[in-house]
Design a protein around this motif. Structure first.
Motif, PDB file in Angstrom:
ATOM      1  N   THR A   3       7.504   0.327  12.545  1.00  0.00           N
ATOM      2  CA  THR A   3       8.348   0.554  11.369  1.00  0.00           C
ATOM      3  C   THR A   3       9.667  -0.198  11.523  1.00  0.00           C
ATOM      4  O   THR A   3      10.162  -0.806  10.564  1.00  0.00           O
ATOM      5  CB  THR A   3       8.579   2.061  11.175  1.00  0.00           C
ATOM      6  OG1 THR A   3       7.300   2.696  11.030  1.00  0.00           O
ATOM      7  CG2 THR A   3       9.408   2.334   9.935  1.00  0.00           C
ATOM      8  N   ASN A  77       8.340   7.091   9.865  1.00  0.00           N
ATOM      9  CA  ASN A  77       7.572   6.046   9.163  1.00  0.00           C
ATOM     10  C   ASN A  77       8.256   5.573   7.886  1.00  0.00           C
ATOM     11  O   ASN A  77       7.601   4.996   7.024  1.00  0.00           O
ATOM     12  CB  ASN A  77       6.168   6.572   8.810  1.00  0.00           C
ATOM     13  CG  ASN A  77       5.329   6.784  10.037  1.00  0.00           C
ATOM     14  OD1 ASN A  77       5.538   6.153  11.066  1.00  0.00           O
ATOM     15  ND2 ASN A  77       4.374   7.682   9.946  1.00  0.00           N
ATOM     16  N   TYR A  78       9.563   5.839   7.761  1.00  0.00           N
ATOM     17  CA  TYR A  78      10.275   5.506   6.531  1.00  0.00           C
ATOM     18  C   TYR A  78      11.421   4.545   6.784  1.00  0.00           C
ATOM     19  O   TYR A  78      12.081   4.600   7.826  1.00  0.00           O
ATOM     20  CB  TYR A  78      10.799   6.774   5.849  1.00  0.00           C
ATOM     21  CG  TYR A  78       9.680   7.659   5.361  1.00  0.00           C
ATOM     22  CD1 TYR A  78       9.136   7.476   4.092  1.00  0.00           C
ATOM     23  CD2 TYR A  78       9.149   8.647   6.174  1.00  0.00           C
ATOM     24  CE1 TYR A  78       8.090   8.267   3.646  1.00  0.00           C
ATOM     25  CE2 TYR A  78       8.095   9.444   5.733  1.00  0.00           C
ATOM     26  CZ  TYR A  78       7.576   9.245   4.480  1.00  0.00           C
ATOM     27  OH  TYR A  78       6.534  10.013   4.044  1.00  0.00           O
ATOM     28  N   LEU A 102      13.098   3.141  -0.925  1.00  0.00           N
ATOM     29  CA  LEU A 102      12.478   3.847   0.193  1.00  0.00           C
ATOM     30  C   LEU A 102      11.078   3.291   0.403  1.00  0.00           C
ATOM     31  O   LEU A 102      10.300   3.181  -0.551  1.00  0.00           O
ATOM     32  CB  LEU A 102      12.411   5.343  -0.103  1.00  0.00           C
ATOM     33  CG  LEU A 102      11.786   6.222   0.969  1.00  0.00           C
ATOM     34  CD1 LEU A 102      12.659   6.239   2.225  1.00  0.00           C
ATOM     35  CD2 LEU A 102      11.607   7.634   0.440  1.00  0.00           C
ATOM     36  N   TYR A 103      10.777   2.931   1.649  1.00  0.00           N
ATOM     37  CA  TYR A 103       9.479   2.360   2.004  1.00  0.00           C
ATOM     38  C   TYR A 103       8.794   3.254   3.022  1.00  0.00           C
ATOM     39  O   TYR A 103       9.413   3.691   3.986  1.00  0.00           O
ATOM     40  CB  TYR A 103       9.656   0.954   2.588  1.00  0.00           C
ATOM     41  CG  TYR A 103      10.262   0.005   1.597  1.00  0.00           C
ATOM     42  CD1 TYR A 103       9.463  -0.756   0.754  1.00  0.00           C
ATOM     43  CD2 TYR A 103      11.651  -0.102   1.469  1.00  0.00           C
ATOM     44  CE1 TYR A 103      10.028  -1.601  -0.181  1.00  0.00           C
ATOM     45  CE2 TYR A 103      12.212  -0.938   0.527  1.00  0.00           C
ATOM     46  CZ  TYR A 103      11.400  -1.686  -0.293  1.00  0.00           C
ATOM     47  OH  TYR A 103      11.957  -2.517  -1.234  1.00  0.00           O
ATOM     48  N   GLU A 104       7.502   3.498   2.805  1.00  0.00           N
ATOM     49  CA  GLU A 104       6.702   4.266   3.753  1.00  0.00           C
ATOM     50  C   GLU A 104       5.744   3.312   4.456  1.00  0.00           C
ATOM     51  O   GLU A 104       5.083   2.492   3.804  1.00  0.00           O
ATOM     52  CB  GLU A 104       5.907   5.354   3.037  1.00  0.00           C
ATOM     53  CG  GLU A 104       5.076   6.199   3.977  1.00  0.00           C
ATOM     54  CD  GLU A 104       4.285   7.279   3.268  1.00  0.00           C
ATOM     55  OE1 GLU A 104       3.449   7.910   3.937  1.00  0.00           O
ATOM     56  OE2 GLU A 104       4.474   7.498   2.054  1.00  0.00           O
ATOM     57  N   ARG A 106       2.520   2.787   7.200  1.00  0.00           N
ATOM     58  CA  ARG A 106       1.383   3.387   7.893  1.00  0.00           C
ATOM     59  C   ARG A 106       0.514   2.255   8.443  1.00  0.00           C
ATOM     60  O   ARG A 106       0.236   1.284   7.733  1.00  0.00           O
ATOM     61  CB  ARG A 106       0.580   4.255   6.931  1.00  0.00           C
ATOM     62  CG  ARG A 106      -0.454   5.112   7.631  1.00  0.00           C
ATOM     63  CD  ARG A 106      -1.222   6.060   6.720  1.00  0.00           C
ATOM     64  NE  ARG A 106      -0.419   6.662   5.670  1.00  0.00           N
ATOM     65  CZ  ARG A 106      -0.708   6.576   4.369  1.00  0.00           C
ATOM     66  NH1 ARG A 106      -1.757   5.891   3.962  1.00  0.00           N
ATOM     67  NH2 ARG A 106       0.058   7.171   3.479  1.00  0.00           N
ATOM     68  N   LYS A 112       3.891   2.404   0.512  1.00  0.00           N
ATOM     69  CA  LYS A 112       4.551   2.881  -0.704  1.00  0.00           C
ATOM     70  C   LYS A 112       6.002   2.416  -0.707  1.00  0.00           C
ATOM     71  O   LYS A 112       6.677   2.454   0.317  1.00  0.00           O
ATOM     72  CB  LYS A 112       4.494   4.405  -0.777  1.00  0.00           C
ATOM     73  CG  LYS A 112       5.111   4.971  -2.053  1.00  0.00           C
ATOM     74  CD  LYS A 112       4.825   6.444  -2.279  1.00  0.00           C
ATOM     75  CE  LYS A 112       5.480   7.343  -1.293  1.00  0.00           C
ATOM     76  NZ  LYS A 112       5.337   8.767  -1.612  1.00  0.00           N
ATOM     77  N   GLU A 113       6.447   2.001  -1.878  1.00  0.00           N
ATOM     78  CA  GLU A 113       7.858   1.764  -2.124  1.00  0.00           C
ATOM     79  C   GLU A 113       8.255   2.639  -3.304  1.00  0.00           C
ATOM     80  O   GLU A 113       7.470   2.816  -4.239  1.00  0.00           O
ATOM     81  CB  GLU A 113       8.174   0.290  -2.396  1.00  0.00           C
ATOM     82  CG  GLU A 113       7.580  -0.265  -3.675  1.00  0.00           C
ATOM     83  CD  GLU A 113       7.969  -1.706  -3.955  1.00  0.00           C
ATOM     84  OE1 GLU A 113       8.707  -2.332  -3.182  1.00  0.00           O
ATOM     85  OE2 GLU A 113       7.504  -2.232  -4.989  1.00  0.00           O
TER      86      GLU A 113
END
Length: 117
Positions: A3, A77-78, A102-104, A106, A112-113
């Motif tokens: 990350t 993870n963010y 905000l970005y996730e 994995r 995800k954004e």
């Protein structure tokens, strides 16, 4: 990539204005989430749709006057950035906008954004 690695790479690309190149860090099934009352853009799913959404956003801009991206903040993870844009939008005039992105992450990819403004 960790990350933190992704955060550093995103930061580098954002500061260079290389938004399209940042998409190399996304998974094929990533989601892009806009606020419910977002003017002009909608939430989408899938890398191809995220690319199209970026093109749509660029087509709305008549002239860029400036912008900024903060250093990344990483937690688990963010990844979070404060971002801003100063632009003249077609048919809407000049506006400044500040947001949190905000970005996730994995499995070494952004899944995800999500934008808050």
């Amino acid at each position: 990539m960790t990350t933190k690695d992704i955060a550093n790479r995103l930061s580098e690309l954002f500061k260079e204005g290389k938004w399209d190149e940042a998409l190399e860090l996304f998974s094929d099934d990533a989601k892009s989430i806009e606020p419910p009352d977002s003017p002009g853009l909608q939430s989408v799913e899938g890398l191809d749709n995220i690319k199209k959404k970026g093109q749509q956003f660029q087509s709305m801009i008549e002239e860029m006057h400036g912008g900024y991206t903060s250093e990344p903040l990483v937690a688990g993870n963010y990844i979070a950035f404060a971002m801003g844009i100063d632009a003249t939008y077609k048919g809407q005039g000049r506006m400044k906008m500040d947001e949190i992105a905000l970005y996730e992450v994995r499995d070494g990819k952004i899944v995800k954004e999500q934008f808050f403004f």
